[in-house]
Design a protein around this motif. Structure first.
Motif, PDB file in Angstrom:
ATOM      1  N   ASP A 170       0.831  -1.202   0.000  1.00  0.00           N
ATOM      2  CA  ASP A 170       0.000   0.000   0.000  1.00  0.00           C
ATOM      3  C   ASP A 170       0.871   1.259   0.000  1.00  0.00           C
ATOM      4  O   ASP A 170       1.636   1.503   0.930  1.00  0.00           O
ATOM      5  CB  ASP A 170      -0.893  -0.036   1.242  1.00  0.00           C
ATOM      6  CG  ASP A 170      -1.892   1.106   1.274  1.00  0.00           C
ATOM      7  OD1 ASP A 170      -1.805   2.003   0.417  1.00  0.00           O
ATOM      8  OD2 ASP A 170      -2.753   1.098   2.171  1.00  0.00           O
ATOM      9  N   SER A 171       0.759   2.062  -1.059  1.00  0.00           N
ATOM     10  CA  SER A 171       1.604   3.249  -1.195  1.00  0.00           C
ATOM     11  C   SER A 171       1.288   4.321  -0.160  1.00  0.00           C
ATOM     12  O   SER A 171       2.048   5.278  -0.005  1.00  0.00           O
ATOM     13  CB  SER A 171       1.462   3.841  -2.601  1.00  0.00           C
ATOM     14  OG  SER A 171       0.111   4.199  -2.857  1.00  0.00           O
ATOM     15  N   SER A 172       0.172   4.176   0.548  1.00  0.00           N
ATOM     16  CA  SER A 172      -0.173   5.165   1.566  1.00  0.00           C
ATOM     17  C   SER A 172       0.589   4.930   2.873  1.00  0.00           C
ATOM     18  O   SER A 172       0.609   5.800   3.746  1.00  0.00           O
ATOM     19  CB  SER A 172      -1.683   5.135   1.846  1.00  0.00           C
ATOM     20  OG  SER A 172      -2.066   3.898   2.434  1.00  0.00           O
ATOM     21  N   GLY A 205       3.300   1.548  13.416  1.00  0.00           N
ATOM     22  CA  GLY A 205       2.512   0.462  12.844  1.00  0.00           C
ATOM     23  C   GLY A 205       3.167  -0.119  11.606  1.00  0.00           C
ATOM     24  O   GLY A 205       4.391  -0.175  11.488  1.00  0.00           O
ATOM     25  N   ASP A 206       2.348  -0.577  10.656  1.00  0.00           N
ATOM     26  CA  ASP A 206       2.860  -1.147   9.416  1.00  0.00           C
ATOM     27  C   ASP A 206       3.543  -0.063   8.580  1.00  0.00           C
ATOM     28  O   ASP A 206       3.162   1.111   8.617  1.00  0.00           O
ATOM     29  CB  ASP A 206       1.717  -1.755   8.597  1.00  0.00           C
ATOM     30  CG  ASP A 206       1.023  -2.905   9.321  1.00  0.00           C
ATOM     31  OD1 ASP A 206       1.524  -3.314  10.388  1.00  0.00           O
ATOM     32  OD2 ASP A 206      -0.011  -3.377   8.820  1.00  0.00           O
ATOM     33  N   PHE A 207       4.558  -0.465   7.796  1.00  0.00           N
ATOM     34  CA  PHE A 207       5.207   0.488   6.897  1.00  0.00           C
ATOM     35  C   PHE A 207       5.886  -0.262   5.753  1.00  0.00           C
ATOM     36  O   PHE A 207       6.047  -1.482   5.787  1.00  0.00           O
ATOM     37  CB  PHE A 207       6.219   1.368   7.641  1.00  0.00           C
ATOM     38  CG  PHE A 207       7.364   0.626   8.282  1.00  0.00           C
ATOM     39  CD1 PHE A 207       8.569   0.440   7.615  1.00  0.00           C
ATOM     40  CD2 PHE A 207       7.246   0.129   9.573  1.00  0.00           C
ATOM     41  CE1 PHE A 207       9.625  -0.231   8.213  1.00  0.00           C
ATOM     42  CE2 PHE A 207       8.298  -0.544  10.184  1.00  0.00           C
ATOM     43  CZ  PHE A 207       9.492  -0.724   9.500  1.00  0.00           C
ATOM     44  N   ARG A 208       6.251   0.492   4.718  1.00  0.00           N
ATOM     45  CA  ARG A 208       6.975  -0.071   3.580  1.00  0.00           C
ATOM     46  C   ARG A 208       8.470   0.038   3.842  1.00  0.00           C
ATOM     47  O   ARG A 208       8.953   1.081   4.272  1.00  0.00           O
ATOM     48  CB  ARG A 208       6.629   0.680   2.292  1.00  0.00           C
ATOM     49  CG  ARG A 208       5.204   0.488   1.803  1.00  0.00           C
ATOM     50  CD  ARG A 208       4.929   1.379   0.604  1.00  0.00           C
ATOM     51  NE  ARG A 208       4.993   2.786   0.964  1.00  0.00           N
ATOM     52  CZ  ARG A 208       5.352   3.761   0.134  1.00  0.00           C
ATOM     53  NH1 ARG A 208       5.724   3.477  -1.097  1.00  0.00           N
ATOM     54  NH2 ARG A 208       5.360   5.017   0.541  1.00  0.00           N
ATOM     55  N   LEU A 209       9.192  -1.044   3.567  1.00  0.00           N
ATOM     56  CA  LEU A 209      10.636  -1.064   3.782  1.00  0.00           C
ATOM     57  C   LEU A 209      11.336  -1.270   2.441  1.00  0.00           C
ATOM     58  O   LEU A 209      11.083  -2.249   1.743  1.00  0.00           O
ATOM     59  CB  LEU A 209      11.015  -2.189   4.745  1.00  0.00           C
ATOM     60  CG  LEU A 209      12.492  -2.236   5.151  1.00  0.00           C
ATOM     61  CD1 LEU A 209      12.825  -1.064   6.070  1.00  0.00           C
ATOM     62  CD2 LEU A 209      12.821  -3.548   5.854  1.00  0.00           C
ATOM     63  N   PRO A 246      18.734   3.080 -14.280  1.00  0.00           N
ATOM     64  CA  PRO A 246      17.366   2.982 -14.795  1.00  0.00           C
ATOM     65  C   PRO A 246      17.021   1.527 -15.078  1.00  0.00           C
ATOM     66  O   PRO A 246      17.898   0.769 -15.504  1.00  0.00           O
ATOM     67  CB  PRO A 246      17.415   3.809 -16.087  1.00  0.00           C
ATOM     68  CG  PRO A 246      18.582   4.728 -15.907  1.00  0.00           C
ATOM     69  CD  PRO A 246      19.580   3.962 -15.089  1.00  0.00           C
ATOM     70  N   PRO A 247      15.800   1.075 -14.830  1.00  0.00           N
ATOM     71  CA  PRO A 247      14.635   1.862 -14.402  1.00  0.00           C
ATOM     72  C   PRO A 247      14.516   2.001 -12.883  1.00  0.00           C
ATOM     73  O   PRO A 247      13.415   2.164 -12.365  1.00  0.00           O
ATOM     74  CB  PRO A 247      13.471   1.043 -14.956  1.00  0.00           C
ATOM     75  CG  PRO A 247      13.954  -0.374 -14.862  1.00  0.00           C
ATOM     76  CD  PRO A 247      15.435  -0.318 -15.147  1.00  0.00           C
ATOM     77  N   TYR A 248      15.630   1.931 -12.145  1.00  0.00           N
ATOM     78  CA  TYR A 248      15.662   2.157 -10.700  1.00  0.00           C
ATOM     79  C   TYR A 248      14.725   1.209  -9.945  1.00  0.00           C
ATOM     80  O   TYR A 248      13.917   1.612  -9.119  1.00  0.00           O
ATOM     81  CB  TYR A 248      15.311   3.614 -10.369  1.00  0.00           C
ATOM     82  CG  TYR A 248      16.185   4.605 -11.099  1.00  0.00           C
ATOM     83  CD1 TYR A 248      17.535   4.736 -10.775  1.00  0.00           C
ATOM     84  CD2 TYR A 248      15.673   5.382 -12.132  1.00  0.00           C
ATOM     85  CE1 TYR A 248      18.353   5.627 -11.462  1.00  0.00           C
ATOM     86  CE2 TYR A 248      16.488   6.282 -12.821  1.00  0.00           C
ATOM     87  CZ  TYR A 248      17.824   6.397 -12.480  1.00  0.00           C
ATOM     88  OH  TYR A 248      18.629   7.277 -13.163  1.00  0.00           O
ATOM     89  N   THR A 249      14.850  -0.061 -10.279  1.00  0.00           N
ATOM     90  CA  THR A 249      14.045  -1.084  -9.615  1.00  0.00           C
ATOM     91  C   THR A 249      14.347  -1.112  -8.119  1.00  0.00           C
ATOM     92  O   THR A 249      15.497  -0.971  -7.708  1.00  0.00           O
ATOM     93  CB  THR A 249      14.342  -2.468 -10.214  1.00  0.00           C
ATOM     94  OG1 THR A 249      14.067  -2.425 -11.617  1.00  0.00           O
ATOM     95  CG2 THR A 249      13.484  -3.544  -9.566  1.00  0.00           C
ATOM     96  N   ALA A 250      13.307  -1.279  -7.320  1.00  0.00           N
ATOM     97  CA  ALA A 250      13.477  -1.309  -5.866  1.00  0.00           C
ATOM     98  C   ALA A 250      12.816  -2.557  -5.296  1.00  0.00           C
ATOM     99  O   ALA A 250      11.804  -3.031  -5.813  1.00  0.00           O
ATOM    100  CB  ALA A 250      12.875  -0.061  -5.230  1.00  0.00           C
ATOM    101  N   PHE A 251      13.418  -3.102  -4.236  1.00  0.00           N
ATOM    102  CA  PHE A 251      12.812  -4.186  -3.482  1.00  0.00           C
ATOM    103  C   PHE A 251      12.020  -3.549  -2.344  1.00  0.00           C
ATOM    104  O   PHE A 251      12.604  -3.013  -1.398  1.00  0.00           O
ATOM    105  CB  PHE A 251      13.875  -5.137  -2.930  1.00  0.00           C
ATOM    106  CG  PHE A 251      14.522  -6.001  -3.973  1.00  0.00           C
ATOM    107  CD1 PHE A 251      13.972  -7.229  -4.312  1.00  0.00           C
ATOM    108  CD2 PHE A 251      15.667  -5.587  -4.628  1.00  0.00           C
ATOM    109  CE1 PHE A 251      14.562  -8.026  -5.276  1.00  0.00           C
ATOM    110  CE2 PHE A 251      16.267  -6.376  -5.591  1.00  0.00           C
ATOM    111  CZ  PHE A 251      15.709  -7.602  -5.921  1.00  0.00           C
ATOM    112  N   VAL A 252      10.697  -3.588  -2.461  1.00  0.00           N
ATOM    113  CA  VAL A 252       9.819  -2.966  -1.468  1.00  0.00           C
ATOM    114  C   VAL A 252       9.071  -4.065  -0.724  1.00  0.00           C
ATOM    115  O   VAL A 252       8.466  -4.941  -1.340  1.00  0.00           O
ATOM    116  CB  VAL A 252       8.805  -2.014  -2.135  1.00  0.00           C
ATOM    117  CG1 VAL A 252       7.988  -1.283  -1.069  1.00  0.00           C
ATOM    118  CG2 VAL A 252       9.515  -1.022  -3.044  1.00  0.00           C
TER     119      VAL A 252
END
Length: 214
Positions: free
Chosen positions: A145-147, A168-172, A180-186
């Motif tokens: 969830d991007s929020s 609480g919950d968060f994105r790590l 590029p394309p700047y891939t991320a492990f979320v």
């Protein structure tokens, strides 16, 4: 050759071979000596490890604990380059050892293996993420969830005393490509109250352990 789209599939799942129409190419993990060299290059950069013998010894231990993980190597290099302090390096090493020990005790698997299998990795009090927030890191096939608040794990390790971890919950963000394309492990980190009672059996020192020989 017929014209049309061609897809290259990269992954660790052996079942993906069934989707291919040509012979698969398998990449072997780095040998321990190669992995140890990579870790030192990522951690010290242009500096000579010989000028920091204590830190170089600690880095040997990281190579043993990480068991060849390239994401962990890049993450560690990002964190420790900012702080060439032996106490900080030992503290980080001990937290990683405890986290590994807890997950092997709970699931019989190294955290690297849990990631590869898409299984949760647990962090209890006094472990890697926070001494006060028991958490469960869930490898994400899609974007969480991007929020939710976003935290970069490298910054959390490098500046643990200055970054306030969300309650609480968060994105790590465990790793992000510099190209590029700047891939991320979320990943999704979920607050897990059941971890509150998890405690390490003993404090681990930075004493040299026997690992693979050079």
């Amino acid at each position: 050759m017929d014209r049309g789209s061609k897809v290259i599939i990269l992954g660790r799942n052996e079942s993906l071979k069934k989707l291919g129409t040509v012979q698969t190419i398998s990449l072997n993990p780095l040998a321990f000596e190669e992995y140890r060299y990579l870790l030192k290059m990522l951690a010290f950069g242009s500096m000579n490890p010989g000028d920091h013998p204590q830190l170089a010894t600690i880095m040997e231990e990281f190579a043993v604990v990480f068991e060849g993980s390239l994401v962990s190597a890049n993450l560690l290099g990002y964190a420790v380059r900012k702080n060439l302090n032996a106490h900080f390096w030992l503290s980080t090493l001990n937290k990683i050892r405890i986290t590994r020990k807890v997950n092997i005790s709970r699931s019989g698997c190294h955290p690297n293996g849990l990631f590869d299998q898409g299984r949760p990795v647990h962090f209890g009090p006094h472990h890697l993420l926070s001494p006060a927030t028991p958490s469960c890191l869930i490898p994400s096939a899609g974007c969480p969830d991007s929020s939710l608040p976003k935290v970069i794990l490298g910054d959390l390790l490098a500046e643990a005393c200055h970054i306030v971890q969300p309650k609480g919950d968060f994105r790590l963000i465990s790793w992000e490509s510099r190209l590029p394309p700047y891939t991320a492990f979320v990943h999704l980190v979920r607050f897990v109250p059941s971890c509150v009672d998890d405690k390490p059996e003993a404090s681990l020192s930075g004493k040299k352990r026997l690992g693979p020989s050079a």
